[in-house]
Enzyme design. Structure first.
Site, PDB file in Angstrom:
ATOM      1  CB  SER A  23      -0.920  -0.012   1.215  1.00 17.12           C
ATOM      2  OG  SER A  23      -0.166  -0.178   2.397  1.00 17.12           O
ATOM      3  CD  GLU A  58       1.034   7.579   5.453  1.00 18.22           C
ATOM      4  OE1 GLU A  58       0.897   6.478   6.016  1.00 18.22           O
ATOM      5  OE2 GLU A  58       1.461   8.596   6.032  1.00 18.22           O
ATOM      6  CG  ASP A  74       0.927  14.326  17.378  1.00 16.92           C
ATOM      7  OD1 ASP A  74       0.779  13.771  18.480  1.00 16.92           O
ATOM      8  OD2 ASP A  74       1.474  13.790  16.396  1.00 16.92           O
ATOM      9  CG  PHE A 132       9.113  12.639  10.293  1.00 14.03           C
ATOM     10  CD1 PHE A 132       8.147  13.294  11.047  1.00 14.03           C
ATOM     11  CD2 PHE A 132       8.700  11.668   9.384  1.00 14.03           C
ATOM     12  CE1 PHE A 132       6.801  12.991  10.891  1.00 14.03           C
ATOM     13  CE2 PHE A 132       7.361  11.354   9.221  1.00 14.03           C
ATOM     14  CZ  PHE A 132       6.410  12.020   9.984  1.00 14.03           C
ATOM     15  CG  HIS A 146       1.500   1.670   4.931  1.00 12.87           C
ATOM     16  ND1 HIS A 146       0.293   1.958   4.321  1.00 12.87           N
ATOM     17  CD2 HIS A 146       1.951   2.852   5.427  1.00 12.87           C
ATOM     18  CE1 HIS A 146       0.024   3.247   4.449  1.00 12.87           C
ATOM     19  NE2 HIS A 146       1.018   3.815   5.109  1.00 12.87           N
TER      20      HIS A 146
END
Ligand code: FAD
Length: 292
Positions: free
Chosen positions: A15, A17, A109, A218, A268
């Protein structure tokens, strides 16, 4: 189609994103990326949702572009921090009208650029509350996020697993992990989840380190450890983008190959709206025959 059923029908797959482009002008280049990756016959493609709903319309528009132009199954990310039940109901009804059947239910968040943001104005505290809310519509297939190294706010990895189990039991059909760069975190998480009686598919989230500085920042925010040996190889390449890209791809390819060799048949990919790294990884693994 509902992902709950797709995952029952397809024992393996990948998949992708994406995040919503900043403006409608970005549509053509975005759709080019989607169309390039489409050839790998993904289980689904998902579109992120900005902190506290900041991209609500853009997320919805992006999902609509994909639905209109392709036959791909889409999933919307959806955060609930700061949201009211009324605003959530309006959005979910919109999704039903648009035929968007799959949702990754998240707490989210507080927006980083809004220091005065007050999460208590919202009527949802945790992702679990959103899962319960969405479940009532009896329409959506629901996914949740899980954290192989524990969520950064969790007091302990055990507590995190306890809350993860509650969230899944509230009605999640599958889960997607936070990025990780050492598969041992994933295998350990799966083992702990199984011991807790978690039985849903848990898709590993793969992020190739193609821009070390950006991903390091990140990753530390998300509590995802970059192994020392990778960091040592990456740091001297900070100003050698091509070599860094190549090394990042190599590491991600090894990670995926190891997962596949260990019987993990869903992957993913966090694409950051770029296709090149993923085409290289997937082609390098011979995935069209292995997983797609
Ligand atoms: P929760 O499951 O609610 O957990 C949040 C914290 O609360 C955890 O520390 C948990 O242990 C704790 N907790 C849960 N239940 C309880 C309880 N009953 N009592 C006490 N503590 C509890 N963010 C975005 O803004 N947009 C996106 O599109 C997006 N997509 C993501 C996709 C993936 C695959 C992943 C892994 C993350 C994504 N995120 C996104 C980030 C996510 O919103 C943050 O990680 C956020 O901090 C937590 O969201 P959650 O849904 O996991 O929260």
């Amino acid at each position: 189609m509902k992902l709950k059923n797709i995952l029952k029908e397809r024992a393996k797959g990948i998949s992708f994103e994406f995040f919503p482009p900043r403006s409608a002008e970005g549509k053509d280049s975005f759709m080019k990326v989607v169309n390039t990756l489409k050839r790998y016959n993904p289980l689904y493609v998902s579109v992120t949702y900005g902190a506290s709903g900041s991209t609500q319309d853009r997320t919805k528009n992006t999902l609509t572009w994909i639905k209109d132009a392709t036959d791909l199954t889409v999933m919307s990310h959806l955060t609930c921090i700061g949201a009211t039940k009324t605003s959530m109901d309006v959005l979910l009804r919109d999704y039903i009208n648009l035929g968007i059947e799959n949702i990754l239910a998240l707490r989210g968040d507080p927006p980083r650029n809004m220091p005065d943001f007050d999460p208590s104005i919202g009527e949802f505290r945790y992702a679990k509350d959103l899962v319960e809310f969405i479940k009532k519509y009896n329409y959506f297939s629901i996914a949740v996020a899980v954290y192989p190294e524990g969520h950064p706010e969790s007091p302990s990895i055990e507590k995190d697993m306890e809350y993860t189990k509650e969230k899944i039991d509230a009605g999640a059909d599958f889960a997607i992990t936070q990025m990780f760069f050492d598969n041992r975190y994933y295998y350990d998480f799966i083992e702990r989840a199984e011991k807790r009686g978690i039985k849903i598919p848990i898709l590993p989230g793969i992020m190739p380190i193609t821009d070390f500085k950006k991903i390091k920042e990140f990753a530390s925010f998300c509590k995802a450890t970059i192994p020392k040996d990778i960091e040592e190889k990456m740091v001297p390449l900070i100003n050698k983008q091509d070599e860094m890209f190549k090394l990042g791809i190599e590491h991600a390819t090894k990670q995926c190959a190891d997962l596949i060799n260990n019987g993990i048949e869903y992957l993913h990919f966090y694409t950051m709206n770029k296709s090149e790294a993923f085409s290289t990884i997937i082609d390098g693994l011979g995935l069209p025959s292995v997983l797609t």
